[in-house]
Design a protein around this motif. Structure first.
Motif, PDB file in Angstrom:
ATOM      1  N   ILE A   2       0.841  -1.197   0.000  1.00 57.41           N
ATOM      2  CA  ILE A   2       0.000   0.000   0.000  1.00 57.41           C
ATOM      3  C   ILE A   2       0.885   1.259   0.000  1.00 57.41           C
ATOM      4  O   ILE A   2       0.661   2.184  -0.777  1.00 57.41           O
ATOM      5  CB  ILE A   2      -0.942   0.023   1.228  1.00 57.41           C
ATOM      6  N   SER A   5       2.393   2.205  -3.344  1.00 54.15           N
ATOM      7  CA  SER A   5       1.448   2.260  -4.468  1.00 54.15           C
ATOM      8  C   SER A   5       0.604   3.524  -4.468  1.00 54.15           C
ATOM      9  O   SER A   5      -0.497   3.531  -4.999  1.00 54.15           O
ATOM     10  CB  SER A   5       0.541   1.029  -4.422  1.00 54.15           C
ATOM     11  N   GLU A   6       1.091   4.577  -3.871  1.00 52.90           N
ATOM     12  CA  GLU A   6       0.294   5.804  -3.758  1.00 52.90           C
ATOM     13  C   GLU A   6      -0.180   6.336  -5.105  1.00 52.90           C
ATOM     14  O   GLU A   6      -1.318   6.771  -5.239  1.00 52.90           O
ATOM     15  CB  GLU A   6       1.080   6.870  -3.004  1.00 52.90           C
ATOM     16  N   ASP A   8      -0.699   4.619  -7.896  1.00 53.46           N
ATOM     17  CA  ASP A   8      -1.735   3.709  -8.394  1.00 53.46           C
ATOM     18  C   ASP A   8      -3.065   3.966  -7.693  1.00 53.46           C
ATOM     19  O   ASP A   8      -4.120   3.989  -8.329  1.00 53.46           O
ATOM     20  CB  ASP A   8      -1.324   2.243  -8.170  1.00 53.46           C
ATOM     21  N   ILE A   9      -3.007   4.184  -6.411  1.00 53.17           N
ATOM     22  CA  ILE A   9      -4.228   4.405  -5.622  1.00 53.17           C
ATOM     23  C   ILE A   9      -4.917   5.701  -6.064  1.00 53.17           C
ATOM     24  O   ILE A   9      -6.143   5.754  -6.168  1.00 53.17           O
ATOM     25  CB  ILE A   9      -3.887   4.430  -4.117  1.00 53.17           C
ATOM     26  N   GLN A  10      -4.151   6.717  -6.344  1.00 50.45           N
ATOM     27  CA  GLN A  10      -4.722   8.007  -6.740  1.00 50.45           C
ATOM     28  C   GLN A  10      -5.505   7.936  -8.049  1.00 50.45           C
ATOM     29  O   GLN A  10      -6.448   8.699  -8.246  1.00 50.45           O
ATOM     30  CB  GLN A  10      -3.616   9.063  -6.871  1.00 50.45           C
ATOM     31  N   LEU A  12      -7.249   5.319  -9.137  1.00 50.58           N
ATOM     32  CA  LEU A  12      -8.403   4.415  -9.080  1.00 50.58           C
ATOM     33  C   LEU A  12      -9.702   5.212  -9.024  1.00 50.58           C
ATOM     34  O   LEU A  12      -9.767   6.262  -8.384  1.00 50.58           O
ATOM     35  CB  LEU A  12      -8.318   3.516  -7.840  1.00 50.58           C
ATOM     36  N   ILE A  87      -2.419  -3.142 -11.889  1.00 51.48           N
ATOM     37  CA  ILE A  87      -2.122  -2.714 -10.519  1.00 51.48           C
ATOM     38  C   ILE A  87      -2.141  -3.965  -9.639  1.00 51.48           C
ATOM     39  O   ILE A  87      -2.920  -4.892  -9.853  1.00 51.48           O
ATOM     40  CB  ILE A  87      -3.169  -1.691 -10.034  1.00 51.48           C
ATOM     41  N   ILE A  91      -4.020  -4.051  -3.970  1.00 57.02           N
ATOM     42  CA  ILE A  91      -4.511  -2.673  -4.008  1.00 57.02           C
ATOM     43  C   ILE A  91      -5.956  -2.659  -4.504  1.00 57.02           C
ATOM     44  O   ILE A  91      -6.825  -2.008  -3.921  1.00 57.02           O
ATOM     45  CB  ILE A  91      -3.637  -1.797  -4.936  1.00 57.02           C
ATOM     46  N   LYS A  94      -8.284  -3.900  -1.846  1.00 61.15           N
ATOM     47  CA  LYS A  94      -8.483  -2.974  -0.728  1.00 61.15           C
ATOM     48  C   LYS A  94      -9.470  -1.856  -1.063  1.00 61.15           C
ATOM     49  O   LYS A  94     -10.261  -1.450  -0.222  1.00 61.15           O
ATOM     50  CB  LYS A  94      -7.153  -2.379  -0.299  1.00 61.15           C
ATOM     51  N   TYR A  95      -9.464  -1.373  -2.301  1.00 58.57           N
ATOM     52  CA  TYR A  95     -10.243  -0.187  -2.638  1.00 58.57           C
ATOM     53  C   TYR A  95     -11.532  -0.457  -3.413  1.00 58.57           C
ATOM     54  O   TYR A  95     -12.291   0.474  -3.679  1.00 58.57           O
ATOM     55  CB  TYR A  95      -9.357   0.814  -3.390  1.00 58.57           C
ATOM     56  N   CYS A  96     -11.794  -1.687  -3.786  1.00 56.40           N
ATOM     57  CA  CYS A  96     -13.010  -1.987  -4.563  1.00 56.40           C
ATOM     58  C   CYS A  96     -14.246  -2.054  -3.672  1.00 56.40           C
ATOM     59  O   CYS A  96     -14.146  -2.126  -2.450  1.00 56.40           O
ATOM     60  CB  CYS A  96     -12.839  -3.312  -5.307  1.00 56.40           C
TER      61      CYS A  96
END
Length: 195
Positions: A2, A5-6, A8-10, A12, A87, A91, A94-96
Motif C-alpha cells: 500500500i 502504491s500511492e 496507483d491508488i490516486q 483508481l 495494478i 490494491i 483494498k479499494y473496490c
C-alpha cells in the motif's frame, strides 16, 4: 504494498468492482476445448449492467491471460465503463466495492481475509468438477463473507443485491499485524528446529 502504491491508488475510480481474470478458454493437452469461460464473463458483466450501467469494472488479467485475445473479446461484446489494470491485486482488493469472478483462485484467500464480499460463479461443467469443494465451502460462507454460485438466476440476484447493499464485514482475523506475527512464528519454528 500500500505504501509503495500511492500513485496507483490516486488513479483508481472512487467506486469500482474488481473482476480478477484467468484464462478465457482452457484446452487439454491435445488442444481440445476443455473450458470456455467467456459466457460466464458475459453473464457477470450483463448482470452488473442490468443494475448499474455506469459503475467501473476493473479487470485484472492473470499472467496467463492472452491480452490480445482479451482485447478482441471485449471489442466483440462491446463492453463499456471498464479498465484493464495491472495494478497489484492487493490494491484493487483494498479499494473496490466487492469482487466478482468465475471459478476460484489463489487470491480468494486474501479476499476472504479482507472483509470484502466475494462472488464466485461456477458454470455447470466447472461446478460438477468442483462438487466436493463447493459443498465444503457452504460451511464457510458467513465466516469469510463469500458465496459460490452455480445458478445464473442466483448470480443475477446476488450481484443486484450487492450493488444495492455493500456486504463488507469485519475480517474474521485481525490482519493488522498478521503477516509480521506469522513470519515471526515461522522463524521461531525454524530456529527451534535447527537446535
Amino acid at each position: 504494498i500500500i505504501k509503495n502504491s500511492e500513485l496507483d491508488i490516486q488513479i483508481l475510480p472512487k467506486d469500482f468492482i474488481f473482476f480478477p481474470l484467468a484464462i478465457l478458454i482452457r484446452k487439454d493437452l491435445q488442444g481440445n476445448l476443455e473450458h470456455d469461460f467467456r459466457e460466464s464473463i458475459i453473464d457477470i458483466i450483463g448482470f452488473i449492467r442490468e443494475k448499474d450501467e455506469n459503475i467501473i469494472i476493473i479487470f485484472r488479467p492473470h499472467p496467463t491471460t492472452d491480452v490480445k485475445e482479451l482485447n478482441t473479446f471485449f471489442t466483440e461484446i462491446g463492453i463499456k465503463n471498464f479498465i484493464v489494470s495491472y495494478i497489484n491485486p492487493i490494491i484493487l482488493l483494498k479499494y473496490c466495492s466487492f469482487i466478482v469472478r468465475y471459478g476460484s483462485s489463489l487470491i480468494d484467500s486474501r479476499v476472504m481475509d479482507s472483509g470484502k464480499y466475494l462472488i464466485r460463479y461456477f458454470y455447470d461443467k466447472l461446478a460438477e468438477e468442483m462438487k466436493e469443494e463447493l459443498e465444503y465451502n457452504k460451511t464457510l460462507f458467513n465466516k469469510y463473507n463469500f458465496i459460490d454460485i452455480i445458478d445464473k438466476k442466483v448470480l443475477q440476484e446476488t450481484i443486484h443485491e450487492t450493488l444495492n447493499n455493500n456486504r463488507y464485514q469485519e475480517p474474521p482475523i485481525d490482519n493488522k499485524n498478521y503477516e509480521e506475527t506469522s513470519i515471526a512464528n515461522i522463524l521461531e519454528i525454524i530456529n527451534n528446529t535447527e537446535k
